[in-house]
Design an enzyme around this catalytic site. Structure first.
Site, mmCIF file in Angstrom:
data_model
loop_
_atom_site.group_PDB
_atom_site.id
_atom_site.type_symbol
_atom_site.label_atom_id
_atom_site.label_comp_id
_atom_site.label_asym_id
_atom_site.label_seq_id
_atom_site.Cartn_x
_atom_site.Cartn_y
_atom_site.Cartn_z
ATOM 1 N N GLY A 91 41.667 14.402 -72.056
ATOM 2 C CA GLY A 91 40.909 13.691 -73.138
ATOM 3 C C GLY A 91 39.597 12.153 -73.254
ATOM 4 N N ASP A 92 40.358 11.208 -71.977
ATOM 5 C CA ASP A 92 39.093 10.343 -71.503
ATOM 6 C C ASP A 92 38.023 10.404 -71.219
ATOM 7 O OD1 ASP A 92 41.397 7.957 -72.190
ATOM 8 O OD2 ASP A 92 42.617 9.142 -70.814
ATOM 9 N N SER A 93 37.923 11.716 -70.182
ATOM 10 C CA SER A 93 36.813 12.419 -70.023
ATOM 11 C C SER A 93 36.117 12.818 -71.173
ATOM 12 C CB SER A 93 37.529 13.425 -68.885
ATOM 13 O OG SER A 93 36.012 13.666 -68.331
#
Length: 466
Positions: A258-260
């Protein structure tokens, strides 16, 4: 984008204890994990900031840090790669510890209940947010996005600064009239819509679309991208039909995906791209991240020294290729370069290089590295696309991006048996040659196809255009 990319949010310390397990504990039906290795890395907004910096961006991380041992470890890991503007975190640093074996989590331990409380944030934080060229808010429910001073600074941003908000069910609603793109996953979108009073039941695309449209209308946001894991992401942007960015098949550890996604999306918006392109790029980045096992790769790279920037090795399976080749007694061949516009000269050299051994690893200059070598107008093709094209060639087993001025630090880890360059380097010093030979490898020059070069292609294109 004129100012830096500013990532705002809560930072956690993620630690994986990775080992092997072949038996159960004699006093309880639980696995015994042996030969365990600790792999620490920043989580939450820290991971998002590292992934953005990996593309050569100037990144400032605005967060709250505690003055305890985990907080000091986090600061030390982060400050090697991004600028850190931190105010005080009250309580202990949040830590997540996963025990893993065979690619699976066996147990997870959470510790540290620290939260960011209202109070002074200091001039460094104020300067960072007010000077942002783009903003990624990575909310993990620990109070940074609730802080009054932070929200006030976000509310005062100029209208042209794109803001991506990655929400958390325990976090705060986005600052009104600021956010361009909201990026909840399916579960987060369901919880946020329910907390907002919407009774939207069901699963799948239909439910995700209805929740995305509700959140967009309720919070006054241009676009809501509901991430759907292996199915990609659904963008609700006020159009009659939402836009679906499908994901490519990817198996692996999804921690950090999700951060990516959010880091990839905000960079497209920072460069003036539309929401659809931002969401498609976010999905592509997240798929690559999972496929490459990049959560483990980030931890491994943080343990290395001698590189100023963290560059996730998109070809993280390059190390698997090298290991398999060596285990079979084969020869590892490597070459490197910008490969900006792939042409027949490149293909010819790669074909020749592959014949020299049992695998070929291509070391690719990052975008920032190409700019330093070739000037501000290069590269024409971003690193992710260059890697994708190279890995589509049958002669290339894997490609790895590096950000240093020479590939020597990467070759220190790779230790190829043969390092290949083109004959245009004849008589020229090769700074990496000593590194290759120090580990028993050899450097060879291969003939080039005459008249083929990216520079020549670009000048010919300009001539036709004029």
């Amino acid at each position: 984008m004129t100012g830096p990319l500013v990532v705002i949010g809560d930072v956690l310390l993620d630690v994986d204890i990775v080992g092997s397990s072949s038996r159960l504990c004699p006093d309880a039906p639980v696995p015994v994990v042996e030969q365990a290795e600790e792999r620490p890395r920043p989580g939450g907004a820290g991971m998002a900031a590292l992934l953005a910096a990996a593309e050569g961006r100037d990144v400032v991380l605005v967060t709250a840090l505690a003055d305890d041992d985990p907080g000091r470890r986090l600061r030390a890991m982060l400050e090697r790669h991004v600028d850190v503007a931190a105010f005080h975190l009250h309580g202990g640093t949040p830590c997540k510890l996963r025990i893993r074996s065979g690619g699976q989590s066996v147990a997870r331990l959470d510790a540290g209940e620290g939260e960011a409380m209202d109070g002074p944030v200091g001039p460094r934080v104020a300067e960072a947010i007010s000077g942002a060229g783009a903003v990624l808010v990575s909310d993990y429910g620990r109070g940074v996005t609730r802080h009054r001073a932070v929200r006030s600074l976000l509310a005062d941003l100029p209208p042209g600064v794109p803001v991506v908000w990655d929400p958390h069910p325990r976090g705060e609603p986005p600052v009104p009239d600021v956010v361009r793109l909201l990026t909840p996953n399916e579960e987060e979108a369901a919880r946020l819509a329910a907390a907002d009073g919407a009774d939207i039941s069901g699963f799948g695309l239909s439910a995700a679309g209805r929740r995305g449209r509700h959140l967009g209308r309720s919070w006054g946001i241009d676009g809501v991208a509901v991430t759907l894991g292996s199915e990609g992401a659904l963008l609700c942007d006020g159009s009659e039909a939402p836009f679906l960015a499908p994901a490519e098949p990817a198996r692996g550890d999804s921690c950090g995906a999700g951060d990516s996604f959010a880091a990839g999306a905000v960079q497209v918006l920072a460069d003036g791209g539309p929401l659809t392109a931002a969401v498609a790029e976010g999905v592509r980045r997240a798929s690559e991240f999972v496929r490459a096992g990049a959560a483990a790769g980030v931890a491994a790279q943080l343990a290395e020294t001698g590189t100023a920037r963290l560059v996730p090795e998109r070809g993280e399976d390059a190390w698997d290729v090298v290991e398999r080749t060596r285990r079979a007694g084969g020869t590892v061949v490597a070459t490197g370069g910008c490969f900006d516009l792939l042409h027949a000269g490149h293909v010819s050299m790669l074909q020749q290089a592959r014949r020299l051994g049992d695998c070929l690893i291509v070391c690719v200059n990052s975008d920032a590295s190409v700019r330093r070598r070739k000037g501000p107008s290069r590269p024409v093709t971003p690193a992710a696309d260059r890697v994708r094209v190279l890995e589509a060639l049958s002669d290339v087993d894997a490609a790895v991006v590096f950000d240093d001025d020479t590939p020597a630090p990467l070759l220190e880890r790779l230790r190829p048996d043969v390092w290949v360059k083109g004959s245009d380097y004849a008589g020229a010093p090769l700074p990496e040659a000593g590194t290759v030979r120090a580990h028993g490898g050899e450097v060879v020059l291969l003939p080039l196809l005459e008249g083929r070069s990216t520079t020549r292609l670009l000048s010919t294109t300009k001539g036709h255009a004029s």
